[in-house]
Design an enzyme around this catalytic site. Structure first.
Site, short mmCIF file in Angstrom:
data_model
loop_
_atom_site.label_atom_id
_atom_site.label_comp_id
_atom_site.label_asym_id
_atom_site.label_seq_id
_atom_site.Cartn_x
_atom_site.Cartn_y
_atom_site.Cartn_z
N HIS A 84 -0.23 16.57 -5.44
CA HIS A 84 -0.14 16.25 -6.87
C HIS A 84 0.20 17.47 -7.72
O HIS A 84 1.03 17.37 -8.64
CB HIS A 84 -1.43 15.59 -7.36
CG HIS A 84 -1.30 15.09 -8.76
ND1 HIS A 84 -0.41 14.12 -9.10
CD2 HIS A 84 -1.91 15.47 -9.92
CE1 HIS A 84 -0.47 13.89 -10.41
NE2 HIS A 84 -1.38 14.70 -10.92
N GLY A 102 3.85 18.49 -6.95
CA GLY A 102 4.77 17.47 -7.43
C GLY A 102 4.89 17.50 -8.95
O GLY A 102 6.00 17.43 -9.50
N GLY A 134 -4.30 12.25 -11.03
CA GLY A 134 -3.31 11.91 -12.06
C GLY A 134 -3.93 11.85 -13.45
O GLY A 134 -3.30 12.24 -14.44
N THR A 184 4.51 9.03 -6.58
CA THR A 184 4.13 8.00 -7.55
C THR A 184 4.11 8.57 -8.96
O THR A 184 4.65 7.99 -9.89
CB THR A 184 2.71 7.50 -7.25
OG1 THR A 184 2.59 7.30 -5.86
CG2 THR A 184 2.42 6.22 -7.99
N SER A 185 3.46 9.73 -9.09
CA SER A 185 3.32 10.26 -10.44
C SER A 185 4.68 10.64 -11.01
O SER A 185 4.90 10.50 -12.22
CB SER A 185 2.35 11.44 -10.46
OG SER A 185 2.82 12.47 -9.64
N ARG A 216 -2.29 6.28 -2.91
CA ARG A 216 -2.61 6.78 -1.57
C ARG A 216 -4.08 6.98 -1.34
O ARG A 216 -4.54 7.09 -0.22
CB ARG A 216 -1.93 8.12 -1.37
CG ARG A 216 -0.48 7.89 -1.21
CD ARG A 216 0.17 9.03 -0.52
NE ARG A 216 1.55 8.65 -0.39
CZ ARG A 216 2.56 9.46 -0.49
NH1 ARG A 216 2.34 10.73 -0.70
NH2 ARG A 216 3.77 9.03 -0.35
N HIS A 238 0.12 11.32 5.82
CA HIS A 238 0.45 12.29 4.78
C HIS A 238 -0.66 13.30 4.66
O HIS A 238 -1.00 13.76 3.59
CB HIS A 238 0.65 11.59 3.43
CG HIS A 238 1.74 10.60 3.50
ND1 HIS A 238 1.51 9.28 3.74
CD2 HIS A 238 3.07 10.76 3.41
CE1 HIS A 238 2.68 8.66 3.80
NE2 HIS A 238 3.63 9.52 3.60
N GLY A 241 3.51 0.68 -12.58
CA GLY A 241 2.54 0.95 -11.52
C GLY A 241 1.67 -0.24 -11.18
O GLY A 241 1.07 -0.29 -10.11
#
Ligand code: ADP
Ligand code: MG
Length: 579
Positions: free
Chosen positions: A399, A402, A555, A441-442, A540, A217, A483
């Site tokens: 991030h 997203g 995050g 994820t977030s 990650r 990624h 999470g």
């Protein structure tokens, strides 16, 4: 560098549309991915693969007999949403059960794991085998913690070939698990990839160096060393794979994979030395592959995968496969079935929400929530690059993008909801839209947190400051539960927890909601900054934990920004909207 695109936000959808047109006799588009053009025979297991886009041929290129029944395709380097996975699963299901198999990444596990749970609730036998082939991402003691890279192709083919010959789901699951347990990969990077629309790569490797232990990624390698000649590089790549060679292993499937911008000629140069080296160790190389199998946009890098064969795995590895990007052997001729059409898109949650009766207090709170969501979106929009860069230090750089994508969808869903919508339904719709559109994820965590916030607020006749504090605490608990992170793991939870605690403490001490929100935001900001020296233990960033030290968690940082924006927007509250 991505030079060809129309609307950068539609890049993935445009690419899939063209892909489906180019391979129309093999695949059909579904909203969220692709399935085989010719449906599975009834009773067969549907092997479903998936993950973010930007890895072609993974994932859409591996849909076909002997491989997957369908692929769920998220945005660039971003996990697909639960809703996408459900649509692909329903389109691919042939009654024999569904096996999800994909590389182990937190976001994919959250979204696809939730799809697995929902399918089971519908009575479909859904299972998951996570792929964990990357030796650089965790030591041998932490095998299950490793991420998946090009070894996914070995597992896809073993599972797909077992499903194709009609094995029941227990067997397909067992064989996929076996294949994963005997597959290892190791890579090196020479240069990072550039996300569509960005003007510089996610990372650079110093001149004359290479970075060992890359991720797919755009994560850089774990350490930089001087470039090596091809024979030495073959030895470097193979060393950790040979170190984990099972005692009984004399035969191996081998894949030399280019990550995106290493020329095939270079790959072949290296491949010759790899085979020399493996044969010198007494290993018989079976049906090897050399080319691009799992890429990372235009990343310069290579990876070597070995699947240590036993009799069962060898038979399946040698079995035929026929997909746009991976073919071997021959299938008996098949009759062509009807082309599927794109699935009808699901009704939006906002539309469903509109029919629910809400109290006046709940409707007033919904109006405030709409405004706070807009404020959150605006602050993330103003910091999108900075958040992306923080994430690129040790993660995948998505991030900022997203979060903005998720918040934009949440704002749209909340704006689209009816005037009569209460805060519970509004936040549920906003959360669903966020996790559907943002992936990652977030996205999953924020989506679930907003829905929880709404559910906890409910629809009473009046809201107090302590109702709000309780709802925030419930959202915090939801993030922790979903999470699985602990405090100090360097995640958003490290900012969310002090935020929720400060809010509760201040409200209990008699502060009004606005000043309590301001104090809580200050606590979140301090806590986000305090994540800088921490070592990431989730998500990650964990494989590159060292690089992250000295930089705050993305995050946690975005959470603090949003907390500030919410406090400011609440303080400038229009008295008409007061709760
Ligand atoms: P992805 O990691 O899928 O690329 P993002 O980049 O949008 O998703 O978000 C990364 C952030 O998600 C991290 O900085 C961290 O704060 C948060 N995060 C990752 N894993 C977890 C987890 N298990 N629990 C809580 N927060 C997490
Ligand atoms: Mg990320």
């Amino acid at each position: 560098m991505t030079r060809i695109f129309a609307d950068p936000d539609a890049f993935v959808a445009d690419a899939l549309r063209g892909f489906a047109r180019a391979h129309r006799d093999e695949v059909a588009l579904v909203d969220g991915g692709v399935v085989r053009a010719v449906p599975l025979d009834p009773g067969k297991v549907a092997v479903l693969i998936g993950g973010g886009s930007g890895h072609y041929p993974a994932f859409a290129g591996y849909v076909g007999p002997g491989l997957a029944a369908g692929a769920v395709c998220g945005n660039i380097f971003t996990s697909p949403s639960t809703a996408q996975a459900m649509r692909v699963a329903h389109a691919a299901d042939a009654g024999g059960g569904i096996l999800f198999t994909y590389g182990r990444y937190a976001g994919d596990i959250l979204h696809l794991g939730e799809a697995e749970r929902r399918l089971r609730a519908e009575g479909i036998d859904a299972r998951t085998v996570l792929i964990t082939d990357d030796v650089a991402s965790a030591p041998p003691e932490g095998l299950d913690e490793r991420r998946g890279i090009a070894g996914i192709v070995c597992v896809f083919h073993v599972a797909g070939a077992a499903a194709e010959r009609g094995d029941p789901i227990d067997e397909v699951e067992r064989l996929a698990t076996l294949a994963n347990s005997r597959t290892r990969s190791h890579g090196v990077a020479f240069g990072g990839c550039t996300l569509p629309g960005a003007d510089h790569p996610l990372f650079e490797v110093p001149e004359g160096q290479m970075s060992i232990g890359l991720g797919i990624h755009g994560e850089p390698g774990v350490r930089d060393v001087p470039l090596q000649s091809a024979p030495d590089l073959a030895v470097t790549l193979a060393a950790p794979l040979l170190a984990e060679r099972p005692a009984d292993a004399g035969r191996a499937a081998v894949i030399l994979n280019g990550l995106g911008s290493v020329k095939y000629e270079e790959l072949y140069v290296l491949f010759g030395y790899v085979v020399d080296h493996l044969e010198a160790q007494g290993i018989e190389v079976v049906d090897p592959e050399c080319g691009e199998f799992v890429t990372s946009l235009d990343m310069a890098g290579i990876s070597l995968t070995i699947m240590w064969l036993d009799d069962e795995l060898e038979e399946l590895w040698k079995a035929p496969a026929s997909s746009p990007a991976f073919r071997k052997g021959h299938f008996a001729a098949r009759s062509s079935g009807a082309q599927r059409t794109r699935g009808e898109s699901a009704t939006t949650s906002a539309a469903r929400a509109a029919v629910v009766e809400a109290t006046p207090a709940s409707r007033a709170a919904a109006t405030v929530a709409r405004r706070l969501l807009r404020a959150a979106r605006d602050t993330v929009a103003a910091h999108v690059e900075e958040l992306g860069e923080l994430d690129a230090v040790a993660g995948d750089g998505d991030h900022g993008i997203g979060m903005l994508r998720g918040l934009t969808a949440a704002v749209e869903a909340s704006a689209g909801a009816d005037e009569a919508t209460g805060v519970r339904e509004l936040l549920q719709a906003a959360g669903d839209a966020w996790s559907e559109v943002a992936g990652g994820t977030s996205g999953a965590l924020w989506g679930a947190a907003l829905a929880q916030l709404g559910a906890s607020l409910g629809s009473p006749d009046e809201f107090t400051a302590s109702d709000v504090a309780d709802a925030v605490s419930a959202a915090r608990a939801r993030i922790a539960e979903l999470g699985g992170a602990d405090l100090g793991d360097k995640t958003m939870l490290d900012a969310v927890a002090p935020y929720a605690e400060t809010l509760t403490d201040r409200v209990r001490a008699g502060a009004d909601l606005r000043s309590a929100l301001t104090d809580a935001a200050a606590a979140a900001r301090a806590a986000a900054e305090a994540t800088a020296p921490m070592t990431p233990r989730r998500g990650r960033a964990r494989p590159l934990a060292e690089r992250s030290i000295g930089h705050p968690d993305p995050g946690a940082t975005s959470f603090a920004l949003i907390a500030d924006a919410v406090a400011a927007a609440a303080a400038s509250e229009d008295p008409e909207e007061a709760e």
